[in-house]
Design a protein around this motif. Structure first.
Motif, mmCIF file in Angstrom:
data_model
loop_
_atom_site.group_PDB
_atom_site.id
_atom_site.type_symbol
_atom_site.label_atom_id
_atom_site.label_comp_id
_atom_site.label_asym_id
_atom_site.label_seq_id
_atom_site.Cartn_x
_atom_site.Cartn_y
_atom_site.Cartn_z
ATOM 1 N N LEU A 22 0.829 -1.209 0.000
ATOM 2 C CA LEU A 22 0.000 0.000 0.000
ATOM 3 C C LEU A 22 0.862 1.256 0.000
ATOM 4 N N ALA A 23 1.929 1.251 0.761
ATOM 5 C CA ALA A 23 2.789 2.439 0.848
ATOM 6 C C ALA A 23 3.451 2.735 -0.481
ATOM 7 N N GLY A 24 3.788 1.703 -1.223
ATOM 8 C CA GLY A 24 4.460 1.913 -2.504
ATOM 9 C C GLY A 24 3.543 1.752 -3.682
ATOM 10 N N ALA A 25 2.232 1.553 -3.419
ATOM 11 C CA ALA A 25 1.300 1.287 -4.502
ATOM 12 C C ALA A 25 1.035 2.524 -5.346
ATOM 13 N N ILE A 26 1.083 3.681 -4.773
ATOM 14 C CA ILE A 26 0.818 4.910 -5.523
ATOM 15 C C ILE A 26 2.144 5.491 -5.991
ATOM 16 N N SER A 27 2.186 5.791 -7.264
ATOM 17 C CA SER A 27 3.386 6.400 -7.840
ATOM 18 C C SER A 27 2.970 7.637 -8.631
ATOM 19 N N ILE A 28 3.652 8.756 -8.373
ATOM 20 C CA ILE A 28 3.408 10.002 -9.109
ATOM 21 C C ILE A 28 4.737 10.422 -9.721
ATOM 22 N N ARG A 29 4.793 10.412 -11.038
ATOM 23 C CA ARG A 29 6.009 10.825 -11.742
ATOM 24 C C ARG A 29 5.716 12.085 -12.548
ATOM 25 N N SER A 30 6.695 12.969 -12.564
ATOM 26 C CA SER A 30 6.560 14.214 -13.316
ATOM 27 C C SER A 30 7.910 14.621 -13.875
ATOM 28 N N PRO A 31 7.937 15.070 -15.141
ATOM 29 C CA PRO A 31 9.212 15.483 -15.726
ATOM 30 C C PRO A 31 9.721 16.815 -15.179
ATOM 31 N N GLN A 32 8.827 17.629 -14.641
ATOM 32 C CA GLN A 32 9.241 18.973 -14.225
ATOM 33 C C GLN A 32 8.375 19.449 -13.073
ATOM 34 N N GLN A 33 9.012 19.866 -11.962
ATOM 35 C CA GLN A 33 8.263 20.344 -10.814
ATOM 36 C C GLN A 33 8.277 21.864 -10.664
ATOM 37 N N SER A 34 9.090 22.555 -11.434
ATOM 38 C CA SER A 34 9.154 24.013 -11.383
ATOM 39 C C SER A 34 8.899 24.543 -12.787
ATOM 40 N N LEU A 35 7.862 25.358 -12.910
ATOM 41 C CA LEU A 35 7.438 25.856 -14.219
ATOM 42 C C LEU A 35 7.387 27.376 -14.205
ATOM 43 N N THR A 36 7.771 27.989 -15.315
ATOM 44 C CA THR A 36 7.676 29.440 -15.482
ATOM 45 C C THR A 36 6.986 29.710 -16.801
ATOM 46 N N ARG A 37 5.942 30.508 -16.753
ATOM 47 C CA ARG A 37 5.181 30.839 -17.957
ATOM 48 C C ARG A 37 4.831 32.323 -17.938
ATOM 49 N N PRO A 38 4.646 32.935 -19.124
ATOM 50 C CA PRO A 38 4.212 34.338 -19.183
ATOM 51 C C PRO A 38 2.703 34.473 -18.963
ATOM 52 N N VAL A 39 2.282 35.667 -18.642
ATOM 53 C CA VAL A 39 0.868 35.983 -18.454
ATOM 54 C C VAL A 39 0.105 35.666 -19.729
ATOM 55 N N GLN A 40 -1.124 35.212 -19.588
ATOM 56 C CA GLN A 40 -2.068 34.899 -20.656
ATOM 57 C C GLN A 40 -1.692 33.671 -21.477
ATOM 58 N N GLN A 41 -0.691 32.922 -21.053
ATOM 59 C CA GLN A 41 -0.348 31.673 -21.730
ATOM 60 C C GLN A 41 -0.981 30.510 -20.973
ATOM 61 N N ASP A 42 -0.708 29.284 -21.429
ATOM 62 C CA ASP A 42 -1.228 28.078 -20.796
ATOM 63 C C ASP A 42 -0.081 27.296 -20.172
ATOM 64 N N VAL A 43 -0.411 26.452 -19.208
ATOM 65 C CA VAL A 43 0.583 25.582 -18.582
ATOM 66 C C VAL A 43 -0.032 24.198 -18.419
ATOM 67 N N LEU A 44 0.812 23.179 -18.555
ATOM 68 C CA LEU A 44 0.388 21.806 -18.325
ATOM 69 C C LEU A 44 1.207 21.241 -17.174
ATOM 70 N N PHE A 45 0.518 20.872 -16.093
ATOM 71 C CA PHE A 45 1.165 20.187 -14.984
ATOM 72 C C PHE A 45 1.125 18.707 -15.348
ATOM 73 N N SER A 46 2.206 18.242 -15.931
ATOM 74 C CA SER A 46 2.260 16.893 -16.481
ATOM 75 C C SER A 46 2.671 15.889 -15.419
ATOM 76 N N VAL A 47 1.813 14.912 -15.185
ATOM 77 C CA VAL A 47 2.124 13.834 -14.250
ATOM 78 C C VAL A 47 1.712 12.518 -14.891
ATOM 79 N N ASP A 48 2.271 11.466 -14.354
ATOM 80 C CA ASP A 48 1.866 10.125 -14.742
ATOM 81 C C ASP A 48 1.712 9.351 -13.446
ATOM 82 N N ILE A 49 0.474 8.980 -13.125
ATOM 83 C CA ILE A 49 0.229 8.295 -11.866
ATOM 84 C C ILE A 49 -0.038 6.824 -12.120
ATOM 85 N N SER A 50 0.320 6.022 -11.152
ATOM 86 C CA SER A 50 -0.045 4.607 -11.196
ATOM 87 C C SER A 50 -0.411 4.196 -9.777
#
Length: 189
Positions: A22-50
């Motif tokens: 149970l402790a290791g059953a959930i996995s959250i992977r992400s290529p990037q944890q710090s994001l910088t974007r300009p005003v009026q643009q879009d951002v994707l918080f990309s994760v892959d969970i299992s």
């Protein structure tokens, strides 16, 4: 003399393996944890969970002044997005979240919480920095500089033309004040 019999040891190991699972059953992977974007643009918080089973995915926004829930959903199931983010959020079955039309106020921490049916959960965090677009300010500054330079050029040409006109008027006045040649000229003796 054993304190535990074989069945108790097997049960203990089974429970220990289950808890470790149970402790290791959930996995959250992400290529990037710090994001910088300009005003009026879009951002994707990309994760892959299992995880085991169908998870509940919840996203929360936190900054120095405020903490609010963005939304929660189950892949292939319900989606519940808060009113503040209703028109700006895209949810994905892998747990990723898209946020559109960024504002300065969107700068802060974004936390994803993945919860299994068994109740175990795991969190992962992201930092988003939304920056003002500097090139727009520079564009306005450049246009302002061009307008000022044009105005200065116009004033310089105007001053030069006025100086030429003043010189011509002075020369004309001096010629007008001079006596004309007439009979008062000196006669030879």
């Amino acid at each position: 003399m054993w304190l535990w019999d074989t069945q108790e040891v097997a049960l203990f190991f089974s429970i220990t393996l289950y808890v470790c699972h149970l402790a290791g059953a959930i996995s959250i992977r992400s290529p990037q944890q710090s994001l910088t974007r300009p005003v009026q643009q879009d951002v994707l918080f990309s994760v892959d969970i299992s995880c085991v089973g169908i998870p509940t995915i919840q996203w929360t926004f936190m900054s120095g002044r405020v903490s609010r829930e963005i939304g929660a959903w189950q892949p292939g199931g319900f989606t519940n997005v808060s009113e503040d983010y209703m028109d700006r959020i895209l949810t994905y079955t892998n747990g990723s979240m898209g946020l559109s039309d960024l504002r300065i106020q969107d700068t802060g921490f974004y936390v994803i919480t993945v919860t299994e049916l068994s109740g175990s959960s795991k969190d992962a965090g992201f930092v988003l920095n939304v920056e003002e677009v500097l090139y727009e300010d520079l564009q306005y500054l450049a246009v302002f500089a061009v307008v000022l330079a044009s105005l200065a050029g116009f004033l310089m040409v105007s001053m030069w033309l006025m100086d030429k006109a003043y010189s011509q008027i002075n020369a004309w006045r001096q010629r007008r004040q001079m006596p004309e040649n007439d009979v008062t000229e000196l006669q030879p003796l």
